[in-house]
Design an enzyme around this catalytic site. Structure first.
Site, mmCIF file in Angstrom:
data_model
loop_
_atom_site.group_PDB
_atom_site.id
_atom_site.type_symbol
_atom_site.label_atom_id
_atom_site.label_comp_id
_atom_site.label_asym_id
_atom_site.label_seq_id
_atom_site.Cartn_x
_atom_site.Cartn_y
_atom_site.Cartn_z
ATOM 1 N N ASN A 88 -48.314 -35.594 34.665
ATOM 2 C CA ASN A 88 -47.727 -36.816 34.095
ATOM 3 C C ASN A 88 -46.601 -36.529 33.103
ATOM 4 O OD1 ASN A 88 -47.876 -39.656 32.818
ATOM 5 N ND2 ASN A 88 -48.542 -38.326 31.145
ATOM 6 N N TYR A 151 -32.562 -37.688 35.350
ATOM 7 C CA TYR A 151 -33.957 -38.148 35.320
ATOM 8 C C TYR A 151 -34.360 -38.709 36.684
ATOM 9 C CZ TYR A 151 -38.014 -40.989 33.936
ATOM 10 O OH TYR A 151 -39.266 -41.552 33.843
ATOM 11 N N LYS A 155 -37.202 -37.437 39.573
ATOM 12 C CA LYS A 155 -38.325 -38.261 40.028
ATOM 13 C C LYS A 155 -38.317 -38.382 41.557
ATOM 14 C CE LYS A 155 -40.133 -38.964 36.006
ATOM 15 N NZ LYS A 155 -41.444 -38.396 35.681
ATOM 16 N N ILE A 184 -42.588 -49.319 31.600
ATOM 17 C CA ILE A 184 -43.911 -49.379 30.978
ATOM 18 C C ILE A 184 -43.759 -49.225 29.462
ATOM 19 C CG2 ILE A 184 -46.271 -48.437 31.025
ATOM 20 C CD1 ILE A 184 -45.229 -49.535 33.785
ATOM 21 N N THR A 186 -44.330 -47.699 26.496
ATOM 22 C CA THR A 186 -44.816 -46.426 25.945
ATOM 23 C C THR A 186 -43.802 -45.897 24.933
ATOM 24 O OG1 THR A 186 -43.664 -45.034 27.551
ATOM 25 C CG2 THR A 186 -45.852 -45.830 28.196
#
Ligand SMILES: NC(=O)c1ccc[n+]([C@@H]2O[C@H](COP(=O)([O-])OP(=O)(O)OC[C@H]3O[C@@H](n4cnc5c(N)ncnc54)[C@H](OP(=O)(O)O)[C@@H]3O)[C@@H](O)[C@H]2O)c1
Length: 250
Positions: A88, A151, A155, A184, A186
């Site tokens: 993760n 990024y 992914k 999300i 976070t």
């Protein structure tokens, strides 16, 4: 209690989706090892989780194979064989294409792609057959995003890796799947300003950010026997952002 007596390793488990998954696995009876680079964060997390001997924290950098070796040695010594790995840990701050320097490029690729690759590879000698690996990709792999060039590409690589690893591990009955979360709530998105969050929410058909707990539920599903016939998949968990139009006119 789907995970009683199972051992789970979660990279980047000190915050965000990794932490939410750690909580959920602990609640379902698992032994859980979490890692991250920041020792203080892990100590605080362990205090909050208050899971006693069922939680192990290890401060390591997943982009270094020697660190992963340390992680798995400690997990073996504490819990024995591993059943589930949630790869993760990831990093990425929006940066214009022209502003990406070599150091930034290398850091993002090292953590997000090399780190995930070797997190899975180094786990294998320590894993029970019949286990499961879940990789955290991202919906960004499906879009052209001017400020997430490196990024998003890492992914896409992670998503592809899920398929190749699934194929490679089929004979051991280790299922490998990816998830692709949308936006999300976070620490990662905590860096975004209010204007950016509002613009993002507007693009999401459900008109809200996802919560880490909503991702954890999907991770546990993919890691569980409930997903016994799913491997090599990459599941979008994005409030409809990729598949639906935010416009209700048609
Ligand atoms: N938030 C989103 O909207 C979103 C969407 C799609 C996908 N994702 C992906 O979801 C994953 C989790 O991110 P999050 O949103 O939950 O953010 P987060 O709270 O920042 O979690 C990332 C975790 O990874 C750890 N980490 C970073 N680099 C590491 C390294 N080299 N070695 C070990 N641990 C490392 C961090 O801890 P330390 O700093 O202590 O190392 C942190 O606990 C990431 O892969 C991210 O790309 C996020």
């Amino acid at each position: 209690m789907r995970f009683k007596n199972k051992t789970v390793v979660i990279t980047g488990g000190g915050s965000g989706m990794g932490l939410a998954a750690a909580k959920a696995f602990l609640a379902e009876g698992a032994n859980v090892a979490i890692c991250g680079r920041t020792q203080e964060k892990l100590i605080k997390t362990a205090q909050n989780l208050n899971a006693g001997d069922r939680l192990l924290t290890v401060a390591v950098d997943v982009s270094k194979i020697s660190d992963l070796d340390q992680l798995y040695t400690q997990v073996r010594d504490r819990f024995g064989k591993i059943d589930i790995v949630f790869a993760n840990a990831g990093i990425g701050t929006p940066t214009g294409f022209g502003d990406v320097d070599e150091k930034t490029f290398d850091q993002i690729v090292s953590v997000n792609f090399k780190g995930v690759f070797f997190t899975a590879q180094q786990a294998l000698p320590h894993m029970n057959d019949g286990g499961a690996i879940v990789l955290n990709a991202s919906l960004t792999q499906h879009q052209g995003l001017a400020n997430l060039t490196v990024y998003a590409a890492t992914k896409a690589a992670v998503s592809q890796l899920a398929r190749s690893l699934a194929s490679s591990l089929i004979s051991r009955n280790i299922r490998v799947n990816a998830i692709s979360p949308g936006v999300i709530d976070t620490e990662m998105t905590g860096e975004f300003d209010q204007e950016m969050i509002a613009a993002l929410q507007n693009e999401i058909p459900m008109q809200r950010l996802g919560q880490p707990e909503e991702i954890a539920k999907v991770v546990l599903f993919l890691a569980s026997e409930d997903a016994s016939y799913i491997t090599g998949e990459d599941l979008l968990v994005d409030g409809g952002r990729i598949r639906l139009s935010p416009w209700q006119g048609l």
